[in-house]
Scaffold this motif. Structure first.
Motif, mmCIF file in Angstrom:
data_model
loop_
_atom_site.group_PDB
_atom_site.id
_atom_site.type_symbol
_atom_site.label_atom_id
_atom_site.label_comp_id
_atom_site.label_asym_id
_atom_site.label_seq_id
_atom_site.Cartn_x
_atom_site.Cartn_y
_atom_site.Cartn_z
ATOM 1 N N SER A 326 2.521 1.773 -2.077
ATOM 2 C CA SER A 326 1.098 1.715 -1.776
ATOM 3 C C SER A 326 0.874 2.318 -0.400
ATOM 4 N N THR A 350 -10.401 -1.907 0.265
ATOM 5 C CA THR A 350 -9.793 -2.811 1.241
ATOM 6 C C THR A 350 -10.589 -4.108 1.293
ATOM 7 N N ASN A 353 -9.340 -7.149 -0.234
ATOM 8 C CA ASN A 353 -7.948 -6.950 -0.627
ATOM 9 C C ASN A 353 -7.075 -6.564 0.561
ATOM 10 N N SER A 354 -7.642 -6.684 1.787
ATOM 11 C CA SER A 354 -6.935 -6.141 2.941
ATOM 12 C C SER A 354 -5.616 -6.862 3.210
ATOM 13 N N ASN A 355 -5.565 -8.132 2.814
ATOM 14 C CA ASN A 355 -4.322 -8.860 3.040
ATOM 15 C C ASN A 355 -3.386 -8.801 1.839
ATOM 16 N N ARG A 356 -3.853 -8.084 0.853
ATOM 17 C CA ARG A 356 -3.106 -8.010 -0.394
ATOM 18 C C ARG A 356 -1.926 -7.057 -0.206
ATOM 19 N N ASN A 357 -0.753 -7.543 -0.515
ATOM 20 C CA ASN A 357 0.418 -6.667 -0.490
ATOM 21 C C ASN A 357 0.670 -6.130 -1.880
ATOM 22 N N PHE A 358 0.953 -4.872 -1.967
ATOM 23 C CA PHE A 358 1.373 -4.336 -3.258
ATOM 24 C C PHE A 358 2.844 -3.980 -3.104
ATOM 25 N N GLU A 362 6.347 -4.767 -8.317
ATOM 26 C CA GLU A 362 5.444 -5.842 -8.725
ATOM 27 C C GLU A 362 4.620 -5.401 -9.953
ATOM 28 N N ILE A 364 1.111 -5.461 -11.872
ATOM 29 C CA ILE A 364 -0.328 -5.727 -11.663
ATOM 30 C C ILE A 364 -1.066 -5.462 -12.968
#
Ligand SMILES: Nc1ncnc2c1ncn2[C@@H]1O[C@H](COP(=O)(O)OP(=O)(O)O)[C@@H](O)[C@H]1O
Ligand SMILES: [Mg+2]
Length: 389
Positions: A326, A350, A353-358, A362, A364
């Motif tokens: 990502s 963002t 979802n800014s703290n979302r780690n991809f 993983e 999704i």
């Protein structure tokens, strides 16, 4: 008034393949030679801004040069204001051309460069001065009029070349990749300048580029070419919304449209696409278009633009994908994914979802609005389009 009509225009170059001059990889060849432009048809309205776009070697410059009279038209007819132009000398066509290489006279000042075409026409001195001053003003190069080209930056030189082209107020202004020699930042700036220029001069434009962004932002209509053949003609919105085939779909739009392997399923009057085990009904508009064409169930390529891919937890619509890498872009995240063996990209806002780690590997779940996807048959044709051109 200056309308143009290109009717069944063809360019056949002698086949020099054996001599190794040119590579004509995908161009049609006949006994007569290589078809660099194959049956080009277009009616251009007065003051319209037309962009010819396509990868290198697709026949853009050849088409432009035939309009200018720099290249003979092998077959077909070119009309300007309803007058047949095929055998008219370039200088008598009332056309000006701007090239990628600015082609300025190095020993002349900017003013002298811009005066040149008017002096050739024996225009009175005061009138020449007036026209040059006007053009310089429009292009913002007044302060450089007494400099030589070598004392100018690339962007300034290209402005002078444009100035020289517009001083004599041609009916048609042709531009062949005029921004290709400039760096990315300057190119963006000059693109905006050309939009302004267009609003200030009364001319019909034909602009050639390999850059889809230039085509989308400048053109009233764009002509997408491949291997000498016109693929689609339309407004930027039309070619973005309804690309006629896989080539156009992949060429227009950044990042590029994702292509997944799927199935088209028909159930009575309803059509569904199945992707990775998830079945999604198409929009009523698409269903109606396909029904009218009598489209049958088949293996298809499903095209979804990165900006139309949505993360979802909605039951029954979750298409599984594996995260590759990502890229945090600030306003959004480009998440590279894999669906079965096909790779794709999705743009994730963002916002929220800014703290979302991809994380790589993983799983999704994504989905899309059925109205914005595209379904292509095995030949790459868009199944909702009646026929190509
Ligand atoms: N003078 C020529 N003789 C033979 N082939 C040519 C000549 N000029 C161009 N071609 C070929 O015609 C095709 C189209 O070229 P061109 O119009 O310059 O493409 P583009 O401007 O889209 O990059 C290319 O395959 C090119 O090699
Ligand atoms: Mg070219």
């Amino acid at each position: 008034m200056s309308t143009l009509e290109l009717k069944h225009i063809c360019k056949i170059y002698p086949n020099n393949e054996k001599k190794g001059h040119h590579k004509h990889n995908n161009l049609k060849t006949t006994d007569e030679g290589v078809l660099a432009v194959d049956d080009f048809n277009l009616e251009i309205k007065d003051k319209e801004f037309i962009v010819l776009v396509g990868p290198s070697g697709c026949g853009k410059s050849t088409t432009l040069r035939m309009v200018a009279g720099l290249e003979e038209i092998t077959k077909g007819e070119l009309y300007i204001d309803n007058k047949l132009m095929n055998d008219i000398e370039p200088k008598d066509r009332d056309i000006a051309m701007v090239f990628q290489s600015y082609a300025l006279y190095p020993h002349m000042t900017v003013r002298q460069n811009m005066e040149f075409p008017l002096k050739l026409r024996k225009m009175p001195k005061e009138e020449i001065k007036k026209k040059v001053d006007e053009a310089a003003e429009i292009l913002g190069i007044t302060e450089y009029l007494d400099r030589k080209p070598k004392a100018l930056s690339g962007g300034q030189r290209q402005r002078v070349a444009i100035g020289r082209a517009i001083v004599r107020e041609p009916k048609v202004l042709l531009m062949d990749e005029p921004l290709s020699n400039l760096d990315a930042k300057l190119r963006n700036q000059m693109r905006a300048e050309i939009i302004k220029l267009r609003s200030r001069i009364d001319t019909t434009f034909i602009y050639v580029t390999h850059d889809q962004t230039e085509a989308m932002t400048l053109g009233d209509r764009i002509v997408i070419m491949k291997d000498g053949v016109v693929q689609q003609i339309g407004t930027p919105q039309q070619v973005y919304d309804t690309p006629v085939n896989l080539f156009v779909a992949g060429f227009i739009g950044v990042p590029m449209m994702n292509f997944f392997d799927g199935e088209l399923i028909k159930d009575g009057m309803k059509y569904y696409v199945e992707l990775n085990g998830v079945k999604i009904e198409l929009s009523p508009e698409k269903e109606a278009k396909m029904a009218a064409k009598g489209v049958e169930a088949q293996k298809v390529t499903i095209g979804v633009r990165p900006e139309h891919m949505e993360l979802t937890q909605r039951e029954g619509q979750m298409i599984q994908a594996t995260v590759d890498v990502s890229e945090m872009m600030g306003s959004h995240i480009n998440v590279h994914i894999r669906v079965q063996e096909k790779e794709g990209v999705m743009i994730v806002d963002t916002q929220g979802n800014s703290n979302r780690n991809f994380r790589m590997g993983e799983t999704i779940q994504f989905t899309f609005e059925p109205a914005v996807i595209h379904v292509f048959d095995a030949e790459g044709k868009n199944l909702e389009v009646k026929k190509e051109l």
